[in-house]
Design a protein around this motif. Structure first.
Motif, PDB file in Angstrom:
ATOM      1  N   LEU A 119      24.694  36.440 -11.370  1.00 61.88           N
ATOM      2  CA  LEU A 119      25.812  36.110 -12.261  1.00 61.88           C
ATOM      3  C   LEU A 119      25.833  37.005 -13.489  1.00 61.88           C
ATOM      4  O   LEU A 119      26.901  37.437 -13.939  1.00 61.88           O
ATOM      5  N   ASP A 120      24.642  37.315 -14.063  1.00 65.00           N
ATOM      6  CA  ASP A 120      24.594  38.172 -15.239  1.00 65.00           C
ATOM      7  C   ASP A 120      25.115  39.567 -14.933  1.00 65.00           C
ATOM      8  O   ASP A 120      25.764  40.203 -15.771  1.00 65.00           O
ATOM      9  N   THR A 121      24.804  40.065 -13.725  1.00 65.23           N
ATOM     10  CA  THR A 121      25.313  41.385 -13.354  1.00 65.23           C
ATOM     11  C   THR A 121      26.836  41.394 -13.337  1.00 65.23           C
ATOM     12  O   THR A 121      27.480  42.325 -13.855  1.00 65.23           O
ATOM     13  N   GLN A 122      27.429  40.344 -12.751  1.00 64.10           N
ATOM     14  CA  GLN A 122      28.886  40.290 -12.694  1.00 64.10           C
ATOM     15  C   GLN A 122      29.486  40.009 -14.072  1.00 64.10           C
ATOM     16  O   GLN A 122      30.543  40.558 -14.414  1.00 64.10           O
ATOM     17  N   VAL A 162      37.871  46.114 -10.266  1.00 62.08           N
ATOM     18  CA  VAL A 162      36.465  46.522 -10.284  1.00 62.08           C
ATOM     19  C   VAL A 162      35.550  45.327 -10.026  1.00 62.08           C
ATOM     20  O   VAL A 162      34.528  45.443  -9.361  1.00 62.08           O
ATOM     21  N   SER A 163      35.927  44.158 -10.560  1.00 60.86           N
ATOM     22  CA  SER A 163      35.071  42.978 -10.433  1.00 60.86           C
ATOM     23  C   SER A 163      35.706  41.990  -9.476  1.00 60.86           C
ATOM     24  O   SER A 163      36.919  41.773  -9.482  1.00 60.86           O
ATOM     25  N   SER A 164      34.892  41.373  -8.635  1.00 58.60           N
ATOM     26  CA  SER A 164      35.359  40.375  -7.679  1.00 58.60           C
ATOM     27  C   SER A 164      35.144  38.954  -8.175  1.00 58.60           C
ATOM     28  O   SER A 164      35.421  38.006  -7.445  1.00 58.60           O
ATOM     29  N   LEU A 165      34.662  38.776  -9.413  1.00 57.59           N
ATOM     30  CA  LEU A 165      34.343  37.432  -9.895  1.00 57.59           C
ATOM     31  C   LEU A 165      35.587  36.662 -10.346  1.00 57.59           C
ATOM     32  O   LEU A 165      35.813  35.546  -9.896  1.00 57.59           O
ATOM     33  N   SER A 193      29.302  28.804  -4.636  1.00 54.69           N
ATOM     34  CA  SER A 193      28.810  29.513  -3.454  1.00 54.69           C
ATOM     35  C   SER A 193      27.585  30.349  -3.761  1.00 54.69           C
ATOM     36  O   SER A 193      26.716  30.529  -2.911  1.00 54.69           O
ATOM     37  N   SER A 194      27.481  30.847  -4.999  1.00 55.46           N
ATOM     38  CA  SER A 194      26.322  31.665  -5.361  1.00 55.46           C
ATOM     39  C   SER A 194      25.055  30.846  -5.524  1.00 55.46           C
ATOM     40  O   SER A 194      23.959  31.396  -5.509  1.00 55.46           O
ATOM     41  N   VAL A 195      25.190  29.531  -5.713  1.00 54.58           N
ATOM     42  CA  VAL A 195      24.014  28.670  -5.875  1.00 54.58           C
ATOM     43  C   VAL A 195      23.865  27.718  -4.691  1.00 54.58           C
ATOM     44  O   VAL A 195      23.145  26.718  -4.787  1.00 54.58           O
ATOM     45  N   SER A 196      24.535  28.028  -3.579  1.00 54.46           N
ATOM     46  CA  SER A 196      24.488  27.126  -2.431  1.00 54.46           C
ATOM     47  C   SER A 196      23.083  26.985  -1.859  1.00 54.46           C
ATOM     48  O   SER A 196      22.740  25.952  -1.294  1.00 54.46           O
TER      49      SER A 196
END
Length: 750
Positions: free
Chosen positions: A57-60, A102-105, A203-206
């Motif tokens: 998450l920090d990277t995004q 550039v970002s998919s978040l 979804s990232s913490v699933s």
């Protein structure tokens, strides 16, 4: 016969003790040791999952901060001039669309400057009233809340998860992140809002919520809940008090293991609660398996004991009979028999010695692996009696009263294994405090490894040894090697020493690759590393790149004034003077072939080390300022063509690498990432990331049209191994999917 039976039973007893005694001891200690160790590993596993989630998450989020910085400094996206200009507004919207891709978040991007009549999204220019009443209608936030969020003094501010009704009636839950590249309370302020779907964070913490059945709570610095995932509510957690990370907390009649982390980018706090039953269930299953295994080992072991005893007793019986007969030879018997038997015994002993040497070498390799694993835990901050004993068994004895220093080396990642072996050989020849320096040869991350120096103190000679090692490694790899060195610390603080060395290594952004930086906290004065003028030095580098003599002179004189304050220490002044001279010389003269020798030479760096007072250092820096400004007047304007060509050549060589980054490119050209991005765009007309994307798109088009390789392989060859990300990127660049593009070009060719 009687003596033979006793010998046979001795074999049985010996093998039984060797086999069953360790098994019995291990099983006895199983509940008190192995189960505790297993639960600790489960806790560490959850912490690693939390760390991976936070890092992802920090990277995004950091990517969103960089996008906001680019919006802040992009002349096209200037809301003060574009507000009434339709053509300019269209260009601004197109630029925001490119940056948004550039970002998919986030799903949506909204840029607004306080006091203006319009805000910009990645698809249109629209008034805030219309945007928040028809297209993005929040359930719990109003337009006035939006205006207040824009004018807040924080650089980053977050709205909790809220249901947003979009144009067409679709409702989606979003976390709204407000980012401004310029902090403070000044107005008007430009701020960009990113609408991040809660489903993407879920979804990232699933892996934590689904596999472990845990709960995750994301809060802001004030403790406000931004997003809660899982069965445990925020109210239930707050009722339990404030337990520390790693503790067990009881909620609604069930026990949970607590883990926490903090995001340095957005300021979010992550709290993870995993049910204890998830940890205890594997332990109960393991206990049952161990009991069954013990029974099986007992049966097999009894059979093996009898077989081995009989197998070894028979040769001994024959040798004994021959030995007895050799002492009472029969008349006329040959004397060659005993000698032959002795040669056979010697051959057996030689074979056993060879086997012993092989076993000893395997043991040494195993000890090396265990030592490295222990070092990783030590550098992460763990220091327990069990870890200390484990390191001692594997060759590293730590003393509670001894002093230690950590060094972190940044090297050419393509030759990392060779450089580690070279460093290991070199450090084996050194001794500090009757102990050898220890190399930690497999740190997480690319292109670095660490060295632990025992016996640290004043005049310990460690810096001289590191300079020698640095020269040796640079001869091997042919590129500069940067080193960060910590302050002396106790064994309990080796983890903190490693963090100091990493932070010192980061100063290569200012001092350039190939530097050796010693961490300095400077606790005795007001000035410390937090007062270091890094932003001013970054601005100075930009003015030097632009050959802006007036601003260079103004900024250098401002630095001179700040260094003459009473609260500034001598070490701090010398560090700043060193970095100013070094950055100026590298920026003005590095890579400029054919230009005359500069008026200010790098030898001045060595002169700074000979001064003992602040006035001497400031006087030398004043001389440097005058000579620098005078020399810049004689330099021809820098068109940037040669440097730009070198940058493009570097991108051509590395842009198809998955780990290509702006930071690595900045290190290569001795610039900060921000200055590199601005300089490249001013010379090439487009940013580094845009240029890299265009090269990847062009290469992907060529591979799709000229080869039959699968889409996933094409994505890997252009630096995007994730096939979903590659397809999304290609469609954003061309408007069609890779499969459609290949089909169209095949039809055209036919």
């Amino acid at each position: 016969m009687k003596s033979k039976s006793k010998t046979f039973y001795r074999y049985i007893l010996s093998y039984a003790l060797v086999l069953f005694l360790p098994v019995a001891v291990l099983f006895t200690l199983f509940n008190s040791f192995l189960f505790d160790r297993y639960s600790h590993e489960i806790a560490e596993s959850s912490s690693r999952l939390l760390g991976q989630m936070q890092e992802n998450l920090d990277t995004q989020l950091e990517q969103l901060v960089n996008i906001s910085y680019m919006i802040q400094n992009n002349s096209v996206v200037n809301l003060r001039t574009n507000e009434g200009d339709v053509v300019a507004a269209r260009k601004a919207v197109e630029t925001l669309g490119v940056l948004h891709s550039v970002s998919s978040l986030p799903d949506h991007l909204v840029t607004y400057r306080s006091g203006t009549d319009y805000c910009f999204t990645s698809s249109s220019r629209i008034s805030p009233e219309k945007l928040f009443t028809s297209q993005l209608v929040y359930a719990s936030h109003t337009l006035e809340d939006f205006y207040a969020a824009v004018d807040r003094p924080e650089n980053i501010f977050t709205w909790p998860a809220d249901t947003v009704r979009q144009y067409g009636g679709q409702e989606t839950e979003y976390i709204t992140l407000f980012i401004s590249a310029s902090g403070g309370v000044r107005t008007p302020k430009l701020r960009t809002a990113y609408l991040i779907p809660s489903s993407r964070i879920r979804s990232s913490v699933s892996s934590i919520t689904e596999e472990y059945g845990g709960s995750i709570q994301i809060t802001d610095p004030e403790g406000t809940l931004l997003l809660g995932i899982g069965p445990v509510t925020r109210e239930e957690y707050l009722q339990a008090g404030t337990p520390a990370a790693g503790d067990t907390v009881s909620l609604s009649g069930e026990k949970y293991l607590l883990s926490s982390a903090h995001s340095s980018v957005a300021g979010w706090d992550y709290t993870v609660l995993i049910p204890s039953r998830v940890i205890e269930a594997p332990m109960q299953h393991m206990r049952q398996l161990m009991i069954l295994l013990l029974i099986a080992v007992s049966v097999i072991g009894a059979t093996a004991v009898y077989f081995l005893s009989n197998l070894h007793y028979k040769p001994l019986k024959r040798l004994t009979e021959k030995a007895l007969s050799s002492h009472d030879p029969q008349p006329g018997a040959s004397r060659g028999g005993p000698a032959d038997e002795m040669r056979q015994v010697e051959a057996v002993l030689d074979a056993l010695a060879q086997e012993s040497r092989s076993s000893r070498m395997a043991l040494e390799e195993s000890r090396s692996v265990l030592l490295q694993n222990g070092l990783h835990r030590l550098l992460s901050g763990e220091y327990t009696p069990a870890l200390k004993e484990e390191l001692s068994r594997n060759g590293l004895s730590l003393s509670d009263t001894g002093m230690y220093r950590m060094a972190v080396l940044d090297c050419d990642k393509t030759r990392l294994s060779v450089l580690r072996e070279e460093a290991d050989v070199f450090m084996a020849s050194l001794s500090f405090g009757n102990q050898d320096a220890v190399l930690c040869s497999s740190l997480p991350g690319e292109g670095c490894f660490a060295i632990l120096f025992p016996g640290a103190g004043e005049d310990d000679g460690i810096e001289d040894s590191l300079y020698s090692l640095k020269d040796r490694l640079e001869d091997v790899c042919g590129v500069p090697v940067s080193v960060g060195l910590s302050l002396p610390c106790s064994a309990q603080d080796i983890g903190e020493a490693y963090s100091q060395a990493v932070r010192a290594l980061q100063f290569r952004l200012v001092r350039g690759s190939g530097c050796l930086v010693v961490y300095s906290a400077d606790p005795g004065t007001v000035s410390s590393l937090q007062d270091y003028p890094r932003e001013q030095l970054e601005q100075l580098q930009w003015y030097l790149l632009q050959r802006d003599t007036e601003n260079v002179s103004r900024l250098l004189h401002r630095l001179l004034g700040s260094l003459q304050k009473d609260s500034v220490s001598f070490n701090f002044v010398r560090m700043v003077c060193f970095d100013v001279v070094n950055m100026t010389v590298r920026t003005l003269y590095t890579g400029r072939e054919g230009t005359p020798a500069p008026a200010v030479r790098p030898e001045m760096l060595e002169q700074l080390l000979s001064f003992d007072t602040v006035p001497e250092l400031v006087g030398q820096l004043e001389t440097f300022v005058d000579e620098t400004c005078a020399s810049m007047e004689t330099l021809q304007p820098d068109s940037g063509y040669d440097r730009l060509q070198e940058m493009k050549a570097y991108i051509e060589e590395n842009c198809f690498d998955e780990i290509f980054s702006l930071q690595a490119m900045a290190d290569r050209f001795s610039l900060t990432p921000s200055n590199l991005s601005h300089y490249f765009k001013s010379c090439a007309g487009q940013g580094v990331l845009e240029y890299v994307q265009s090269r990847r798109k062009k290469e992907a088009c060529r591979l799709l049209s000229q080869t039959d390789e699968p889409v996933q392989v094409v994505g890997e060859k252009v630096g995007m191994p994730n096939v979903s990300s590659f397809i999304r990127f290609f469609k954003q660049q061309t408007g069609i999917t890779p499969g459609q593009y290949r089909k169209q070009n095949r039809n055209t060719a036919e």
